[in-house]
Scaffold this motif. Structure first.
Motif, PDB file in Angstrom:
ATOM      1  N   THR A   1       0.845  -1.162  -0.006  1.00 29.05           N
ATOM      2  CA  THR A   1       0.044   0.030   0.136  1.00 29.05           C
ATOM      3  C   THR A   1       0.760   1.356   0.006  1.00 29.05           C
ATOM      4  O   THR A   1       0.289   2.229  -0.590  1.00 29.05           O
ATOM      5  CB  THR A   1      -0.762   0.039   1.347  1.00 29.05           C
ATOM      6  OG1 THR A   1      -0.260  -0.868   2.207  1.00 29.05           O
ATOM      7  CG2 THR A   1      -2.214  -0.368   0.904  1.00 29.05           C
TER       8      THR A   1
ATOM      9  N   ASN B   1      -0.870  -9.336  -0.959  1.00 36.69           N
ATOM     10  CA  ASN B   1      -1.509 -10.188   0.105  1.00 36.69           C
ATOM     11  C   ASN B   1      -2.983 -10.745  -0.424  1.00 36.69           C
ATOM     12  O   ASN B   1      -3.719 -10.792   0.373  1.00 36.69           O
ATOM     13  CB  ASN B   1      -1.637  -9.330   1.159  1.00 36.69           C
ATOM     14  CG  ASN B   1      -0.249  -9.270   1.969  1.00 36.69           C
ATOM     15  OD1 ASN B   1       0.786  -9.820   1.513  1.00 36.69           O
ATOM     16  ND2 ASN B   1       0.156  -8.323   2.869  1.00 36.69           N
ATOM     17  N   THR B   2      -3.012 -10.545  -1.671  1.00 32.72           N
ATOM     18  CA  THR B   2      -4.634 -11.093  -2.241  1.00 32.72           C
ATOM     19  C   THR B   2      -4.237 -12.516  -3.187  1.00 32.72           C
ATOM     20  O   THR B   2      -3.319 -12.631  -3.489  1.00 32.72           O
ATOM     21  CB  THR B   2      -5.366  -9.981  -2.920  1.00 32.72           C
ATOM     22  OG1 THR B   2      -4.355  -9.590  -4.091  1.00 32.72           O
ATOM     23  CG2 THR B   2      -5.639  -8.827  -1.803  1.00 32.72           C
ATOM     24  N   LYS B   3      -5.472 -12.804  -3.617  1.00 33.78           N
ATOM     25  CA  LYS B   3      -5.091 -14.017  -4.779  1.00 33.78           C
ATOM     26  C   LYS B   3      -4.661 -13.172  -5.953  1.00 33.78           C
ATOM     27  O   LYS B   3      -3.810 -13.944  -6.709  1.00 33.78           O
ATOM     28  CB  LYS B   3      -6.692 -14.545  -5.225  1.00 33.78           C
ATOM     29  CG  LYS B   3      -7.168 -15.307  -4.196  1.00 33.78           C
ATOM     30  CD  LYS B   3      -8.200 -16.118  -4.994  1.00 33.78           C
ATOM     31  CE  LYS B   3      -8.856 -17.054  -3.708  1.00 33.78           C
ATOM     32  NZ  LYS B   3     -10.041 -16.553  -3.042  1.00 33.78           N
TER      33      LYS B   3
ATOM     34  N   SER C   1      -2.182 -11.008  -5.998  1.00 30.75           N
ATOM     35  CA  SER C   1      -0.738 -11.049  -6.040  1.00 30.75           C
ATOM     36  C   SER C   1      -0.036 -12.212  -5.987  1.00 30.75           C
ATOM     37  O   SER C   1       1.144 -12.447  -6.727  1.00 30.75           O
ATOM     38  CB  SER C   1      -0.162 -10.108  -4.604  1.00 30.75           C
ATOM     39  OG  SER C   1      -0.608 -10.818  -3.654  1.00 30.75           O
TER      40      SER C   1
ATOM     41  N   GLU D   1      -4.278 -15.940   2.243  1.00 30.16           N
ATOM     42  CA  GLU D   1      -5.204 -16.799   1.335  1.00 30.16           C
ATOM     43  C   GLU D   1      -4.564 -18.247   1.600  1.00 30.16           C
ATOM     44  O   GLU D   1      -3.585 -18.760   1.743  1.00 30.16           O
ATOM     45  CB  GLU D   1      -4.862 -16.533  -0.184  1.00 30.16           C
ATOM     46  CG  GLU D   1      -5.357 -14.982  -0.529  1.00 30.16           C
ATOM     47  CD  GLU D   1      -6.789 -14.789  -0.756  1.00 30.16           C
ATOM     48  OE1 GLU D   1      -7.439 -15.766  -0.714  1.00 30.16           O
ATOM     49  OE2 GLU D   1      -7.457 -13.683  -0.604  1.00 30.16           O
TER      50      GLU D   1
ATOM     51  N   GLY E   1      -5.540  -1.145  -2.352  1.00 28.36           N
ATOM     52  CA  GLY E   1      -5.110  -2.058  -1.256  1.00 28.36           C
ATOM     53  C   GLY E   1      -5.084  -3.400  -1.547  1.00 28.36           C
ATOM     54  O   GLY E   1      -4.289  -4.525  -1.093  1.00 28.36           O
ATOM     55  N   TRP E   2      -5.676  -3.817  -2.906  1.00 24.62           N
ATOM     56  CA  TRP E   2      -5.838  -5.337  -3.228  1.00 24.62           C
ATOM     57  C   TRP E   2      -4.578  -5.869  -4.196  1.00 24.62           C
ATOM     58  O   TRP E   2      -4.416  -6.875  -4.584  1.00 24.62           O
ATOM     59  CB  TRP E   2      -7.062  -5.655  -4.159  1.00 24.62           C
ATOM     60  CG  TRP E   2      -7.353  -4.725  -5.298  1.00 24.62           C
ATOM     61  CD1 TRP E   2      -8.079  -3.596  -5.189  1.00 24.62           C
ATOM     62  CD2 TRP E   2      -6.828  -4.543  -6.555  1.00 24.62           C
ATOM     63  NE1 TRP E   2      -8.252  -2.848  -6.289  1.00 24.62           N
ATOM     64  CE2 TRP E   2      -7.222  -3.443  -7.307  1.00 24.62           C
ATOM     65  CE3 TRP E   2      -5.918  -5.748  -7.297  1.00 24.62           C
ATOM     66  CZ2 TRP E   2      -7.006  -3.173  -8.584  1.00 24.62           C
ATOM     67  CZ3 TRP E   2      -5.658  -5.299  -8.433  1.00 24.62           C
ATOM     68  CH2 TRP E   2      -6.140  -4.247  -9.198  1.00 24.62           C
TER      69      TRP E   2
END
Lengths: 281, 298
Positions: free
Chosen positions: B143, B166-168, B170, B250, B162-163
């Motif tokens: 971020t 640390n998300t699907k 990335s 995740e 933000g996405w």
């Protein structure tokens, strides 16, 4: 129509080949989108590397904009980090053993695969190639369970064994490509002229294979030096460089990691340049 | 008498030849075979076996059963992890094909005298430590990272996105990034071998660009394409670094396995997860290996 090898000529030739205006437009687009695409892909491949090198010289402890100023302090910190030095030495030590072992076993295996005529060659091929296609995670945990079962204490020695398993196939592939490219009649000629089997290997086969063997060895060293997963599960309490980097990364961002990364990158580049120069001989 | 003598002589010689041949195989192929049997086949077999045992207070117990295998499916976290991982691996593989194909084609056909340099440029990241490279993405995507900083300072966005990390998303980006060279290199090898005159002949006979691609370039690049697909899919299924470093929380198979061997200290469950993963990997290899030639890939 002839497609010349250089990009500009290729584009020009394709454009002139289009008959209808529609085709001309299409050809122009297809002539240009691919180089643009290639540049984008290179940008993608190098983005994280460029960022790491850039921020290894940044003053602020947080790697982000705005730029706070130039510094070498992270490199100074890196050089004074004893655990880093120790883990690097460990990695070099493991790498030296794995490279030697994998180069010998891989070269011999390549000779068996390419020159040998025996039944169940397909099975042999599958068994010696499969380990390089298995995710390191699976190999790592399987080896941990196995060492635990047969009572081997995990240490740098078990890391060497584990890395040999997946590194050797890469050497085998590299050497067998070279082996396939040379004429077996050269060996036969040597035998006809009275050379023993051993002499033939030493004076004919080995020199011809050398470039393949050396580039295989460099490949092996890189794979060993970069390996994290096998070492992570089978090194016990000892650290290799990737494990050390991993433990540092776990504690959040730290500009010293940037400096380490820049050095690791420099090292990889020099290895690959040497390897490619040898391959193209 | 002389005849029988020469016959036994031939038989003896044949036997001697056989022995010598198997001897030379033992010397050349033997060591690597021994290594792979002892430290590849045996450990994998043991993993399947350990998965049937139990574990109590950090010691394996001889308590056979398939409960660990069934836990792979019945425990929601494991099931979701396998679904997530498979979907992300599929999307990653598809993305890698789309990104790598034009790229490899361009270098192979129009690289000219720069071919080798371009190829080395592809291989440099591939040879550089992957933890380091994934860490680079961490710096870019956060971020307060480089990308968000750049976009905000340029006024393109007001709030950091933000996405990105640390998300699907990335995980997908990181895996595509990491395994892309494994798609590019085999594709390049296939496309480089493609005979220019075939394409010229097709054009001369009036084929359109689309037809040339569909009927000549694509079929002839199948070995490289399948090789790349095997590598990218398998390595994505077995990924650990990417989901652990930039995947947030995740659920992913790799992180579940490492958890079972680490803090979770449930080796048999970890072995069961690893075994199921191994079966998937084996199945993919088994069904696709025939369409490619691993030995000519790099």
């Amino acid at each position: 129509m002839s497609v010349d090898a250089t990009p500009s000529d290729g584009t020009a030739a394709e454009e002139s080949a289009g008959q209808s205006p529609m085709n001309t437009v299409l050809n122009a687009v297809s002539g240009y989108w691919m180089p643009v695409w290639a540049i984008l892909v290179f940008g993608f491949l190098y983005a994280p590397i460029a960022v790491l090198i850039l921020f290894s010289f940044e003053q602020g402890t947080f790697s982000g904009f705005p730029w706070d100023g130039f510094t070498m302090q992270w490199y100074v910190q890196m050089v004074n980090d004893d655990r880093l030095i120790q883990s690097t030495l460990n990695s070099l030590y493991v790498g030296a053993f794995v490279t030697t072992g994998a180069t010998i076993l891989g070269t011999l295996g390549a000779i068996a695969l390419v020159r040998g005529s025996f039944r169940r060659k397909g099975l042999f091929r599958a068994l010696v190639i499969a380990p390089m296609t298995i995710p390191g995670l699976i190999l790592g945990i399987a080896l941990l369970l196995w060492f635990n079962m047969i009572g081997f204490n995990t240490s740098l020695r078990t890391v060497m064994l584990g890395q040999l398993v997946f590194v050797t196939p890469f050497v085998l592939i590299t050497v067998s490509a070279r082996l396939r490219g040379f004429d077996p009649e050269l060996e036969e000629a040597a035998r006809d002229l009275g050379a023993s089997k051993w002499q033939t290997y030493r004076r004919v086969t080995l020199p011809i294979l050398m470039p393949g063997i050396i580039s295989g060895a460099l490949f092996a060293f890189t794979l060993s030096f970069d390996d994290f997963l096998i070492a992570f599960f089978t090194s016990g309490v000892e650290n290799t460089l990737p494990i050390y980097i991993w433990s540092k990364v776990q504690h959040g961002t730290d500009p010293v990691i940037n400096a380490i990364s820049a050095m690791v990158l420099l090292f990889s580049i020099s290895l690959i340049v040497v390897s490619e120069l040898l391959r193209q001989r | 008498m002389v005849e029988t003598h020469s016959r036994t002589d031939t038989i003896v010689r044949t036997i001697l030849d056989r022995v010598r041949e198997s001897n030379s195989f033992l010397v050349t192929g033997g060591p690597i075979l021994l290594l792979e049997v002892l430290f590849f086949l045996a450990p994998v077999a043991i993993m399947f076996y350990i998965a049937t045992t139990g574990m109590e207070s950090l010691a394996l117990t001889v308590d056979f059963g398939l409960s660990n295998y069934t836990a792979v499916y019945t425990r929601a976290a494991n099931r979701v992890a396998f679904i997530n991982t498979t979907l992300i691996a599929l999307v990653t593989t598809a993305t890698a094909v789309v990104v790598a194909y034009p790229f490899a084609y361009y270098i192979a056909r129009f690289g000219g005298k720069y071919k080798n340099i371009l190829l080395v440029l592809v291989m440099i990241p591939f040879w550089t430590n992957y933890i380091v490279r994934v860490y680079g993405w961490q710096i870019i995507l956060g971020t307060q990272g480089v990308l968000n900083g750049l976009l905000v300072s340029l006024g393109i966005i007001n709030e950091p996105i933000g996405w990105l990390l640390n998300t699907k998303f990335s995980i997908w980006l990181g895996l595509t990034y990491l395994w892309l060279p494994f798609m590019i290199l085999p594709l390049y090898t296939s496309l480089e071998k493609l005979d220019e005159s075939l394409i010229e002949a097709a054009y001369d006979l009036g084929a359109s660009r689309r037809e040339v691609f569909k009927r000549i370039v694509l079929p002839l690049s199948i070995p490289g394409l399948v090789g790349g697909i095997i590598f990218v899919f398998i390595f994505s299924m077995g990924a650990y670094i990417v989901p652990a470093m930039i995947g947030g929380g995740e659920l992913f198979v790799g992180t579940r396995i490492a958890y079972a061997f680490g803090i979770g200290s449930d080796w048999p469950l970890g072995a069961a997860l690893g075994s199921v993963l191994m079966l998937i990997v084996g199945g993919v290899l088994w069904s696709l290996m025939g369409y490619t030639n691993m030995e000519e890939m790099f």
